[in-house]
Write a protein that holds these residues in place. Structure first.
Motif, short mmCIF file in Angstrom:
data_model
loop_
_atom_site.label_atom_id
_atom_site.label_comp_id
_atom_site.label_asym_id
_atom_site.label_seq_id
_atom_site.Cartn_x
_atom_site.Cartn_y
_atom_site.Cartn_z
N GLU A 80 0.83 -1.20 0.00
CA GLU A 80 0.00 0.00 0.00
C GLU A 80 0.87 1.25 0.00
O GLU A 80 0.61 2.20 -0.75
N ARG A 81 1.92 1.26 0.84
CA ARG A 81 2.82 2.42 0.89
C ARG A 81 3.54 2.61 -0.45
O ARG A 81 3.79 3.74 -0.88
N ALA A 82 3.87 1.50 -1.10
CA ALA A 82 4.52 1.60 -2.41
C ALA A 82 3.54 2.12 -3.46
O ALA A 82 3.88 3.00 -4.26
N TRP A 84 0.54 3.85 -3.13
CA TRP A 84 0.07 5.21 -2.91
C TRP A 84 1.20 6.17 -2.54
O TRP A 84 0.99 7.39 -2.55
N GLY A 85 2.35 5.63 -2.25
CA GLY A 85 3.49 6.46 -1.84
C GLY A 85 4.56 6.52 -2.91
O GLY A 85 4.58 7.43 -3.74
N SER A 86 5.47 5.54 -2.90
CA SER A 86 6.65 5.63 -3.76
C SER A 86 6.31 5.58 -5.24
O SER A 86 6.89 6.33 -6.04
N ALA A 87 5.38 4.72 -5.65
CA ALA A 87 5.03 4.65 -7.08
C ALA A 87 4.31 5.92 -7.52
O ALA A 87 4.58 6.45 -8.60
N GLN A 88 3.40 6.42 -6.70
CA GLN A 88 2.72 7.67 -7.04
C GLN A 88 3.73 8.81 -7.13
O GLN A 88 3.71 9.61 -8.07
N ASP A 128 12.46 3.09 -2.07
CA ASP A 128 13.31 3.99 -2.85
C ASP A 128 13.54 3.45 -4.26
O ASP A 128 13.48 4.20 -5.24
N GLU A 129 13.79 2.16 -4.38
CA GLU A 129 13.97 1.55 -5.70
C GLU A 129 12.65 1.59 -6.48
O GLU A 129 12.63 1.85 -7.69
N SER A 130 11.53 1.36 -5.79
CA SER A 130 10.22 1.47 -6.42
C SER A 130 10.02 2.88 -6.99
O SER A 130 9.57 3.03 -8.14
N PHE A 131 10.35 3.90 -6.23
CA PHE A 131 10.25 5.29 -6.68
C PHE A 131 11.11 5.52 -7.92
O PHE A 131 10.64 6.04 -8.93
#
Length: 182
Positions: A80-82, A84-88, A128-131
């Motif tokens: 969920e964090r990835a 709505w967070g890092s991917a967004q 971070d890698e997801s971002f």
């Protein structure tokens, strides 16, 4: 002639393993078919897939306005964090980078809309890698849309070398034996 008179479509896959990003982009003008699709997607969420506006930070949507559509149902706190967070955040930064670099004309950003279907692996383990991967995938997908790449010739050349994706590569025998006849 205005940028993106109807719709441009692009795709990019960046990274490997659970933090890879796969992004499909549709970009088009307000008042056209992309606006209809954008508004329809926003107004008709389905279980596990709730499209939302991508923001640079709360109350600051990226321009062109970008709709984030998750390809995978968010499963668990890190996923969920990835999503709505890092991917967004990566998507927002990739769009902003494309505008900054002139891939998408800044003077037309208010007149354009983007729909981004983004894959975030439920096994993601590094935000971070997801971002980073999503940022690059978004930028490359926009560039591919604007440049109409790959060309049909590039697709045929790649197909001759053999189809593959991160989840499946057919064997030479499978490619030869499953070709449609007639």
């Amino acid at each position: 002639m205005p940028f993106a008179p109807a719709a441009l479509i692009g795709e990019s896959f960046v990274g490997d393993g659970p933090n890879a990003a796969h992004t499909n982009i549709v970009i088009g003008r307000k008042g056209g078919p992309v606006e209809t699709a954008w508004a329809t997607a926003l107004a008709t969420p389905s279980a596990g897939h709730v499209p939302y506006m991508t923001v640079v930070r709360p109350s600051v949507p990226v321009k062109p306005l970008t709709l984030f559509v998750n390809k995978a149902v968010a499963a668990g706190e890190l996923h969920e964090r990835a999503t709505w967070g890092s991917a967004q955040a990566g998507l927002a930064q990739g769009v902003a980078d494309a505008v900054t670099d002139g891939v998408v004309p800044a003077d037309e950003a208010d007149d354009l809309l983007i729909i981004a279907a983004a894959w975030v692996n439920p096994k993601v383990d590094d935000l971070d890698e997801s971002f980073r991967n999503q940022r690059t995938a978004a930028y490359r997908a926009l560039r591919a849309a604007v440049e109409s790449t790959p060309t049909p010739g590039e697709v045929l050349d790649a197909a001759k070398a053999g189809v593959t994706n991160p989840f499946y590569t057919p064997s030479e025998e499978q490619l030869a034996s499953s070709r449609p006849q007639g």
